[in-house]
Design an enzyme around this catalytic site. Structure first.
Site, PDB file in Angstrom:
ATOM      1  N   ILE A  92       1.053  -0.844  -0.303  1.00 26.12           N
ATOM      2  CA  ILE A  92       0.038   0.519  -0.182  1.00 26.12           C
ATOM      3  C   ILE A  92       1.065   1.411  -0.150  1.00 26.12           C
ATOM      4  O   ILE A  92       1.837   1.119   1.017  1.00 26.12           O
ATOM      5  CB  ILE A  92      -1.587   0.272   1.805  1.00 26.12           C
ATOM      6  CG1 ILE A  92      -1.769  -0.615   1.172  1.00 26.12           C
ATOM      7  CG2 ILE A  92      -2.177   1.267   1.189  1.00 26.12           C
ATOM      8  CD1 ILE A  92      -2.368  -1.366   2.825  1.00 26.12           C
ATOM      9  N   HIS A 109      -6.356  -4.684 -10.576  1.00 26.48           N
ATOM     10  CA  HIS A 109      -6.779  -5.342  -9.116  1.00 26.48           C
ATOM     11  C   HIS A 109      -7.825  -6.788 -10.073  1.00 26.48           C
ATOM     12  O   HIS A 109      -8.453  -7.128 -10.789  1.00 26.48           O
ATOM     13  CB  HIS A 109      -7.514  -4.380  -8.704  1.00 26.48           C
ATOM     14  CG  HIS A 109      -8.362  -5.075  -7.151  1.00 26.48           C
ATOM     15  ND1 HIS A 109      -7.729  -5.017  -5.779  1.00 26.48           N
ATOM     16  CD2 HIS A 109      -9.630  -5.816  -6.652  1.00 26.48           C
ATOM     17  CE1 HIS A 109      -8.268  -6.012  -5.291  1.00 26.48           C
ATOM     18  NE2 HIS A 109      -9.063  -5.691  -5.631  1.00 26.48           N
ATOM     19  N   THR A 141      -5.065   5.732  -6.778  1.00 24.99           N
ATOM     20  CA  THR A 141      -5.325   7.339  -5.967  1.00 24.99           C
ATOM     21  C   THR A 141      -4.754   6.511  -4.397  1.00 24.99           C
ATOM     22  O   THR A 141      -4.995   5.489  -4.262  1.00 24.99           O
ATOM     23  CB  THR A 141      -6.847   7.942  -5.892  1.00 24.99           C
ATOM     24  OG1 THR A 141      -7.109   6.558  -5.237  1.00 24.99           O
ATOM     25  CG2 THR A 141      -6.899   8.047  -7.263  1.00 24.99           C
TER      26      THR A 141
HETATM   27  N1  LIG Z   1      -2.359   4.326  -2.317  1.00 25.45           N
HETATM   28  C1  LIG Z   1      -2.473   2.554  -2.934  1.00 25.45           C
HETATM   29  N2  LIG Z   1      -2.060   2.093  -3.151  1.00 25.45           N
HETATM   30  C2  LIG Z   1      -1.546   0.581  -3.557  1.00 25.45           C
HETATM   31  C3  LIG Z   1      -2.746   1.062  -4.461  1.00 25.45           C
HETATM   32  C4  LIG Z   1      -4.057   1.834  -4.225  1.00 25.45           C
HETATM   33  O1  LIG Z   1      -4.913   1.773  -5.473  1.00 25.45           O
HETATM   34  N3  LIG Z   1      -3.954   2.852  -3.577  1.00 25.45           N
HETATM   35  N4  LIG Z   1      -2.743  -0.114  -5.185  1.00 25.45           N
HETATM   36  C5  LIG Z   1      -2.863  -1.506  -4.869  1.00 25.45           C
HETATM   37  C6  LIG Z   1      -2.842  -3.019  -5.563  1.00 25.45           C
HETATM   38  N5  LIG Z   1      -3.659  -3.595  -4.070  1.00 25.45           N
HETATM   39  C7  LIG Z   1      -4.477  -4.169  -4.818  1.00 25.45           C
HETATM   40  O2  LIG Z   1      -4.688  -4.612  -6.244  1.00 25.45           O
HETATM   41  C8  LIG Z   1      -3.256  -4.076  -2.665  1.00 25.45           C
HETATM   42  C9  LIG Z   1      -1.587  -4.252  -2.644  1.00 25.45           C
HETATM   43  C10 LIG Z   1      -1.523  -4.274  -0.915  1.00 25.45           C
HETATM   44  C11 LIG Z   1      -1.702  -4.376  -0.568  1.00 25.45           C
HETATM   45  C12 LIG Z   1      -2.042  -4.755   1.257  1.00 25.45           C
HETATM   46  O3  LIG Z   1      -2.712  -5.150   2.051  1.00 25.45           O
HETATM   47  N6  LIG Z   1      -0.526  -4.160   0.978  1.00 25.45           N
HETATM   48  C13 LIG Z   1       0.175  -5.469   2.452  1.00 25.45           C
HETATM   49  C14 LIG Z   1       1.511  -6.172   2.790  1.00 25.45           C
HETATM   50  C15 LIG Z   1       1.225  -7.224   1.325  1.00 25.45           C
HETATM   51  C16 LIG Z   1       2.240  -8.593   1.596  1.00 25.45           C
HETATM   52  O4  LIG Z   1       3.001  -7.808   1.471  1.00 25.45           O
HETATM   53  O5  LIG Z   1       1.584  -9.571   1.592  1.00 25.45           O
HETATM   54  C17 LIG Z   1       0.389  -4.002   3.250  1.00 25.45           C
HETATM   55  O6  LIG Z   1       0.982  -2.631   2.412  1.00 25.45           O
HETATM   56  O7  LIG Z   1       1.029  -3.535   3.798  1.00 25.45           O
HETATM   57  C18 LIG Z   1      -3.571  -4.359  -1.036  1.00 25.45           C
HETATM   58  C19 LIG Z   1      -3.610  -4.148  -2.181  1.00 25.45           C
HETATM   59  C20 LIG Z   1      -1.127  -1.520  -4.519  1.00 25.45           C
HETATM   60  N7  LIG Z   1      -1.068  -0.091  -3.790  1.00 25.45           N
HETATM   61  N1  LIG Z   2      -3.804  -6.476  -4.916  1.00 29.84           N
HETATM   62  C1  LIG Z   2      -2.899  -6.343  -6.206  1.00 29.84           C
HETATM   63  C2  LIG Z   2      -3.450  -7.803  -6.118  1.00 29.84           C
HETATM   64  O1  LIG Z   2      -3.509  -8.687  -6.090  1.00 29.84           O
HETATM   65  N2  LIG Z   2      -2.337  -8.620  -7.746  1.00 29.84           N
HETATM   66  C3  LIG Z   2      -2.401  -9.590  -8.715  1.00 29.84           C
HETATM   67  O2  LIG Z   2      -1.607  -9.953  -8.255  1.00 29.84           O
HETATM   68  C4  LIG Z   2      -1.185 -11.132  -9.458  1.00 29.84           C
HETATM   69  C5  LIG Z   2      -0.250 -10.468 -10.160  1.00 29.84           C
HETATM   70  O3  LIG Z   2       0.227 -11.108 -10.676  1.00 29.84           O
HETATM   71  P1  LIG Z   2       1.649 -11.730 -11.708  1.00 29.84           P
HETATM   72  O4  LIG Z   2       2.778 -10.684 -10.510  1.00 29.84           O
HETATM   73  O5  LIG Z   2       2.141 -12.791 -12.443  1.00 29.84           O
HETATM   74  O6  LIG Z   2       1.535 -10.299 -12.070  1.00 29.84           O
HETATM   75  C6  LIG Z   2      -2.678 -10.438 -10.660  1.00 29.84           C
HETATM   76  O7  LIG Z   2      -3.585 -11.842 -10.307  1.00 29.84           O
HETATM   77  C7  LIG Z   2      -2.807  -8.799  -9.914  1.00 29.84           C
HETATM   78  O8  LIG Z   2      -3.929  -8.725 -10.367  1.00 29.84           O
END
Ligand SMILES: Nc1nc2c(c(=O)[nH]1)N[C@@H](CN(C=O)c1ccc(C(=O)N[C@@H](CCC(=O)O)C(=O)O)cc1)CN2
Ligand SMILES: NCC(=O)N[C@@H]1O[C@H](COP(=O)([O-])[O-])[C@@H](O)[C@H]1O
Length: 205
Positions: A92, A109, A141
């Site tokens: 995040i 996503h 965002t």
């Molecule tokens: N500010 C934002 N940051 C990120 C976004 C976003 O829209 N706004 N998209 C994410 C991608 N994502 C889902 O698509 C996502 C990535 C990571 C997490 C999460 O909970 N991460 C944890 C750690 C998880 C791990 O290391 O296994 C964390 O950061 O504490 C949720 C959703 C990318 N960033």
């Molecule tokens: N929240 C972020 C998330 O879960 N992303 C998801 O991780 C996978 C990555 O695959 P890849 O490393 O083979 O592209 C994909 O399914 C992507 O949508």
């Protein structure tokens, strides 16, 4: 030529789909670097096999999220990016980082947003009993997984689906919609109005 920097955390199949599309379709763009927050990300070797510079900025080596984001931003900006692509990037990002790349950072996503923000989307989809699921490409965002939606792909949820079979069906669609969305950005075809994204043909008039 536009400069693209791709952030990964794992396999990098979306990154590879974009790299291959950019080369095969001769995009006016360069994949300047692939950066991972995890040293063991298999996608790093995949990127290197295409001759793309790879870097690791490990979030575990920084005391705060802000410090990690600052180091990541400095590395990204060394490539003067027109676009930052999150491709399975699992951190995040702080509001300051997101603001710095406002309007030029995309994410894919694995759900039909706004359903199932966050992680473990396929398990949650199965547990909830939805009949369709899918993937969403959106601008990033500060609010997690809530940015303006660029495109989505829908897949059926089948009776005998497991988390793995559903994930594979979604991933197959991700590899189609993400390269298309990135190409639309590179071609200047994405316009945001009132929080909604329109894909417009370039105006040559
Ligand atoms: N500010 C934002 N940051 C990120 C976004 C976003 O829209 N706004 N998209 C994410 C991608 N994502 C889902 O698509 C996502 C990535 C990571 C997490 C999460 O909970 N991460 C944890 C750690 C998880 C791990 O290391 O296994 C964390 O950061 O504490 C949720 C959703 C990318 N960033
Ligand atoms: N929240 C972020 C998330 O879960 N992303 C998801 O991780 C996978 C990555 O695959 P890849 O490393 O083979 O592209 C994909 O399914 C992507 O949508």
């Amino acid at each position: 030529m536009k400069n693209i920097v791709i952030l990964i955390s794992g396999t990098g199949s979306n990154m590879e789909a974009i790299v291959r599309a950019a080369a095969n379709e001769r995009w006016p763009a360069t994949i300047a670097a692939v950066i991972s927050n995890r040293r063991d990300a298999p996608g790093l070797k995949t990127a290197a096999s295409y001759g793309i510079p790879t870097f690791v900025i490990s979030h575990q080596e920084f005391p705060t999220r802000e410090a990690f984001d600052q180091a990541l931003q400095e590395k990204i900006d060394s490539f003067v990016p027109d676009l930052v692509v999150l491709a399975g990037f699992l951190r995040i990002l702080t509001a300051g980082f997101v603001e710095h790349y406002a309007g030029r950072m995309l994410n894919i996503h694995p759900s039909l947003l706004p359903s199932f923000t966050g992680l473990n989307t396929h398990r949650r989809a199965l547990d909830t009993g939805v009949k369709v699921h899918g993937a969403t490409v959106h601008f990033v965002t500060a609010e997690l997984d809530h940015g303006p939606i660029i495109s989505q792909a829908v897949v059926p949820v089948l009776e005998n689906d497991t988390e793995e079979t559903l994930a594979a069906r979604v991933l197959q669609q991700e590899h189609i919609i993400y390269p298309h969305a990135v190409h639309c950005f590179i071609e200047g075809k994405l316009k945001i109005e009132n929080g909604r994204v329109h894909i417009v043909e370039k105006d040559y008039s």
